[in-house]
Design a protein around this motif. Sequence first.
Motif, PDB file in Angstrom:
ATOM      1  N   ASP A 159       0.829  -1.208   0.000  1.00 41.86           N
ATOM      2  CA  ASP A 159       0.000   0.000   0.000  1.00 41.86           C
ATOM      3  C   ASP A 159       0.863   1.257   0.000  1.00 41.86           C
ATOM      4  OD1 ASP A 159      -1.315  -2.314   1.540  1.00 41.86           O
ATOM      5  OD2 ASP A 159      -3.044  -1.069   1.004  1.00 41.86           O
ATOM      6  N   TYR A 160       1.978   1.221   0.724  1.00 38.40           N
ATOM      7  CA  TYR A 160       2.886   2.372   0.738  1.00 38.40           C
ATOM      8  C   TYR A 160       3.536   2.543  -0.633  1.00 38.40           C
ATOM      9  CZ  TYR A 160       6.551   5.572   2.368  1.00 38.40           C
ATOM     10  OH  TYR A 160       7.381   6.659   2.540  1.00 38.40           O
ATOM     11  N   SER A 161       3.982   1.441  -1.206  1.00 34.75           N
ATOM     12  CA  SER A 161       4.598   1.514  -2.536  1.00 34.75           C
ATOM     13  C   SER A 161       3.611   2.041  -3.570  1.00 34.75           C
ATOM     14  CB  SER A 161       5.100   0.127  -2.947  1.00 34.75           C
ATOM     15  OG  SER A 161       6.062  -0.357  -2.030  1.00 34.75           O
ATOM     16  N   GLU A 166       1.744   6.537  -7.040  1.00 36.96           N
ATOM     17  CA  GLU A 166       0.693   7.509  -7.335  1.00 36.96           C
ATOM     18  C   GLU A 166       1.221   8.938  -7.236  1.00 36.96           C
ATOM     19  OE1 GLU A 166      -3.610   8.645  -7.777  1.00 36.96           O
ATOM     20  OE2 GLU A 166      -2.239   7.057  -8.446  1.00 36.96           O
ATOM     21  N   LEU A 167       2.044   9.202  -6.224  1.00 32.17           N
ATOM     22  CA  LEU A 167       2.611  10.545  -6.077  1.00 32.17           C
ATOM     23  C   LEU A 167       3.490  10.890  -7.276  1.00 32.17           C
ATOM     24  CD1 LEU A 167       3.010  13.060  -4.327  1.00 32.17           C
ATOM     25  CD2 LEU A 167       4.907  11.889  -3.200  1.00 32.17           C
ATOM     26  N   ALA A 168       4.317   9.948  -7.711  1.00 30.85           N
ATOM     27  CA  ALA A 168       5.179  10.199  -8.874  1.00 30.85           C
ATOM     28  C   ALA A 168       4.338  10.469 -10.116  1.00 30.85           C
ATOM     29  CB  ALA A 168       6.102   9.004  -9.095  1.00 30.85           C
ATOM     30  N   ALA A 169       3.265   9.712 -10.296  1.00 33.63           N
ATOM     31  CA  ALA A 169       2.412   9.916 -11.469  1.00 33.63           C
ATOM     32  C   ALA A 169       1.732  11.274 -11.424  1.00 33.63           C
ATOM     33  CB  ALA A 169       1.369   8.797 -11.545  1.00 33.63           C
ATOM     34  N   LEU A 170       1.270  11.678 -10.256  1.00 38.00           N
ATOM     35  CA  LEU A 170       0.609  12.980 -10.137  1.00 38.00           C
ATOM     36  C   LEU A 170       1.590  14.124 -10.379  1.00 38.00           C
ATOM     37  CD1 LEU A 170      -1.582  12.265  -6.978  1.00 38.00           C
ATOM     38  CD2 LEU A 170      -2.442  12.728  -9.279  1.00 38.00           C
ATOM     39  N   LEU A 196       1.006   8.984   3.108  1.00 41.65           N
ATOM     40  CA  LEU A 196       2.339   8.407   3.205  1.00 41.65           C
ATOM     41  C   LEU A 196       2.900   8.614   4.617  1.00 41.65           C
ATOM     42  CD1 LEU A 196       3.898   9.473  -0.220  1.00 41.65           C
ATOM     43  CD2 LEU A 196       3.577   7.120   0.577  1.00 41.65           C
ATOM     44  N   GLU A 197       2.675   9.791   5.166  1.00 44.98           N
ATOM     45  CA  GLU A 197       3.138  10.055   6.536  1.00 44.98           C
ATOM     46  C   GLU A 197       2.410   9.159   7.535  1.00 44.98           C
ATOM     47  OE1 GLU A 197       5.312  12.335   9.595  1.00 44.98           O
ATOM     48  OE2 GLU A 197       5.634  11.535   7.580  1.00 44.98           O
TER      49      GLU A 197
END
Length: 457
Positions: A159-161, A166-170, A196-197
Amino acid sequence: MGRARSLGLARGVILALACAAFAGCAGRGGEGPTTPSPAIERPARAWSAAALAELRAALDAAPAQGFASDLATLAELDRLDRASARDADAAAALDALADETFARLATYFAAGAVDPAQIDPEWRFPRPAAPDIAALRASVAAGVSPSLLLNGLLPTAPDYSALIAELAALQALPASDTDANGRARDARIDAVRANLERWRWLPRELPGRRIDVLVPFFELRLRDGAAPAIVHPVIVGARRTPSPSFGAAINSITLNPTWTPPSSILTNELLPRFRRDPGAAEADGFDVLDRAGQVVDPALVDWRARPFPYTLRQRAGAGNALGRLRFDLPNPYAVYLHDTPSRGLFARADRALSHGCIRVSEPETLAAAVLADPAWSLEALQTAIEIGETQTVQVPTPLPIYIVYLTAARDTSGAIGYADDIYRRDAPLLRALDNAGDQIAALDAGDATTECAALGL
């Protein structure tokens, strides 16, 4: 004219070099060897060039994990790296800053940059242990890769990965041509960073077989290794009575439970209602018990008495607030997972309606899956419930359950889904996450000014 001048300068340089070479040869021939100039010794540094480069790369890549960027520290590391080639004080300052940066990243990666106790009063998971900085630093000194050590402190859950991807894609999306689309992208980036935090606050080792309750998604997931999760809609705590985030274990299931309301519900809701209408206690199936545990006639009770000298207990039955089934998960917050007599509420989209407990849809089906015992099949459970007697069934192996507040999470298809921030927790978390970077940047800037003055740079 310009070209002639350039050619003249070139000839002059060539002539000068030739003369210098001739003079050197003449000197060696006529005067013997000259004393060489002493080599400039580079000041000693604890951080090798390779280790420092990896540390710098890890700090530069920290925003990919959802952290705020720290350009000030990056610039200061570069400045001290250059100065350390000729100045011992700069080398010492570089080592100190590298040590501080490494320790900070290790702490952030292992336990988060923000203390959850300062941000979310309902987050009750113990914070992960701080890393052993001395041992990690010794490993770096012995030649172990700083990046390898730091990345080993991050959550390894899929789930973290998925949130990282998702963050990189955004962040890679092109600038939107509309304000609305831009705001939507930024809102998703914020949600992913906040969650993520939260994942860094969670225990690192989560069992393969467990129940996750995702509060903002109004969803329960029974996980069992790589098998598809079994999903049940749930009702969670209302905005004024939020469900806490914590871990526990289901050790038994009570069929046809009674209900003893907690003091908050008793004082704020039931006693005022029964004072207005003493007959409501009996109509709602409540017994009034004295200190000896004896049933008292509700007509004889002084509902205005404070402190209230009796215990209220609702009898088992279809109208019981816990419904016909309760999952027992001992915890200090008096939170249960249970059935409800108001099953029509599951049709609502916004199901933040309870006093903090988790009401689950199709509880008999979930109970059969939790027990995983042929003697307690769905049919056997339904038969026992219909008999009407209160009965406790032990779970052979207590099942871990995690009730968590996540507003961005991987769904059963593997894609990231987004939920409404029902308790308005993301904004203060993001402010604290960004302020953690700002505070460090301000500290680094102050240290840099002092070091520059001391070094005369």
